[in-house]
Design a protein around this motif. Structure first.
Motif, short mmCIF file in Angstrom:
data_model
loop_
_atom_site.label_atom_id
_atom_site.label_comp_id
_atom_site.label_asym_id
_atom_site.label_seq_id
_atom_site.Cartn_x
_atom_site.Cartn_y
_atom_site.Cartn_z
N ILE A 64 0.98 -1.06 0.00
CA ILE A 64 0.07 -0.17 -0.49
C ILE A 64 0.63 1.29 0.05
N THR A 65 1.97 1.28 0.74
CA THR A 65 2.77 2.45 1.17
C THR A 65 3.65 2.42 -0.24
N ILE A 66 3.88 1.68 -1.24
CA ILE A 66 4.31 1.71 -2.66
C ILE A 66 3.55 1.81 -3.53
N THR A 67 2.41 2.09 -3.03
CA THR A 67 1.05 2.74 -4.07
C THR A 67 0.42 3.82 -4.01
N ALA A 68 0.76 4.00 -3.13
CA ALA A 68 0.20 5.79 -2.39
C ALA A 68 1.37 6.65 -3.26
N ALA A 69 3.13 6.09 -2.40
CA ALA A 69 3.65 6.90 -3.32
C ALA A 69 4.32 6.73 -4.73
N ILE A 70 3.55 5.36 -6.17
CA ILE A 70 3.74 5.83 -6.82
C ILE A 70 2.69 6.93 -7.68
N SER A 71 1.30 6.96 -6.56
CA SER A 71 0.15 7.48 -6.92
C SER A 71 0.50 9.05 -6.60
N ASN A 72 1.35 9.69 -5.93
CA ASN A 72 1.77 11.20 -5.26
C ASN A 72 0.72 11.22 -3.88
N ALA A 73 -0.13 10.28 -3.40
CA ALA A 73 -1.44 9.99 -2.41
C ALA A 73 0.10 10.06 -0.83
N TYR A 74 0.51 11.35 -0.90
CA TYR A 74 2.34 11.55 0.12
C TYR A 74 1.34 11.26 1.39
N PHE A 75 0.21 11.63 2.38
CA PHE A 75 0.59 11.96 3.03
C PHE A 75 -0.65 9.52 3.78
N VAL A 76 -0.60 9.14 2.73
CA VAL A 76 -1.20 7.85 2.67
C VAL A 76 0.27 6.95 2.34
N ALA A 77 1.06 7.04 1.44
CA ALA A 77 2.37 6.80 1.69
C ALA A 77 2.95 7.22 3.27
N ILE A 78 2.72 8.04 4.23
CA ILE A 78 3.67 8.82 5.58
C ILE A 78 3.14 8.28 6.22
N GLY A 79 1.70 7.93 6.31
CA GLY A 79 1.16 7.01 7.45
C GLY A 79 1.15 5.07 7.12
N PHE A 80 0.93 4.77 6.25
CA PHE A 80 1.31 3.88 5.48
C PHE A 80 2.37 2.55 6.10
N GLY A 81 3.13 3.97 5.35
CA GLY A 81 4.66 3.57 5.29
C GLY A 81 5.42 3.52 7.27
#
Length: 214
Positions: A64-81
């Motif tokens: 999910i973190t990688i997918t969010a980062a690729i999709s520029n969903a930075y808050f999602v990437a930070i949270g799940f990361g």
């Protein structure tokens, strides 16, 4: 019957009593070691359950973190990361605990066993503390950049308040888990069950073994 014969008889009795006491001591020692092994074996199931659940769960979070980062969903990437990182640390601790359990079961040295058991207790406690600190990041996972840009004060303010509340709750639980608090229902609640009771019982049995070996 003269004194020399009496002395021989008493000496013979003393030797027999000493022999019986030695045998009883060996039996008690062996029984205690069996009890210790039984308690340590009980830890295998919850630890392996944690690994079998935690490993795919952590991989899923990383995905999910990688997918969010690729999709520029930075808050999602930070949270799940952040949650992924915490879970990876917890998972690493579980593998380390399984290694300690294996060493405890294969060792007959009381001091070494006591040292490994202490490490097991500390590692289990650290895993719990790490797991608690993932709580605030769950509020970050769902923040939308578009909604934040559209309403920075209302939407952003609400999410900031939620994040701070969850951070406070995490810190409060962390403080309550500390042994500085002599009485803590939170600590009693978390430090119970199949992952903790065998450790406490094993420590008691080890003390008995130390007494037998003196």
């Amino acid at each position: 019957m003269d004194n020399i014969e009496l002395q021989h008889i008493w000496k013979s009795y003393d030797q027999k009593i000493q022999s019986v006491l030695t045998i009883n001591k060996e039996i008690a020692l062996n029984l205690s070691r069996q009890k210790l092994d039984k308690q340590i074996r009980k830890l295998n199931r919850p630890k392996w359950t944690g690994v079998l659940i935690g490993l795919p769960y952590t991989i899923f979070l990383i995905g999910i973190t990688i997918t969010a980062a690729i999709s520029n969903a930075y808050f999602v990437a930070i949270g799940f990361g952040s949650i992924s990182l915490i879970m990876a640390i917890v998972l690493g601790n579980y593998f380390y605990q399984l290694h300690l359990i294996s060493e405890i079961r294969s060792s007959d040295d009381v001091l070494f066993t006591q040292e490994q058991l202490s490490k097991l207790r500390i590692s289990s406690f650290r895993s719990l503390n790490f797991a608690v600190f993932q709580l605030p990041f769950w509020s970050v996972c769902w923040i939308s950049i578009e909604a934040l840009n559209a309403s920075p004060f209302v939407y952003g303010g609400i999410n900031l308040i939620v994040f701070l509340i969850l951070t406070f709750i995490s810190f409060w639980i962390f403080r309550k888990l500390s042994y500085k608090h002599k009485e803590s229902k939170i600590r009693d609640f978390f430090l119970s069950g199949s992952e903790w009771e065998p450790i406490a019982k094993s420590a008691e049995i080890l003390e008995q073994i130390k007494e037998y070996e003196k």
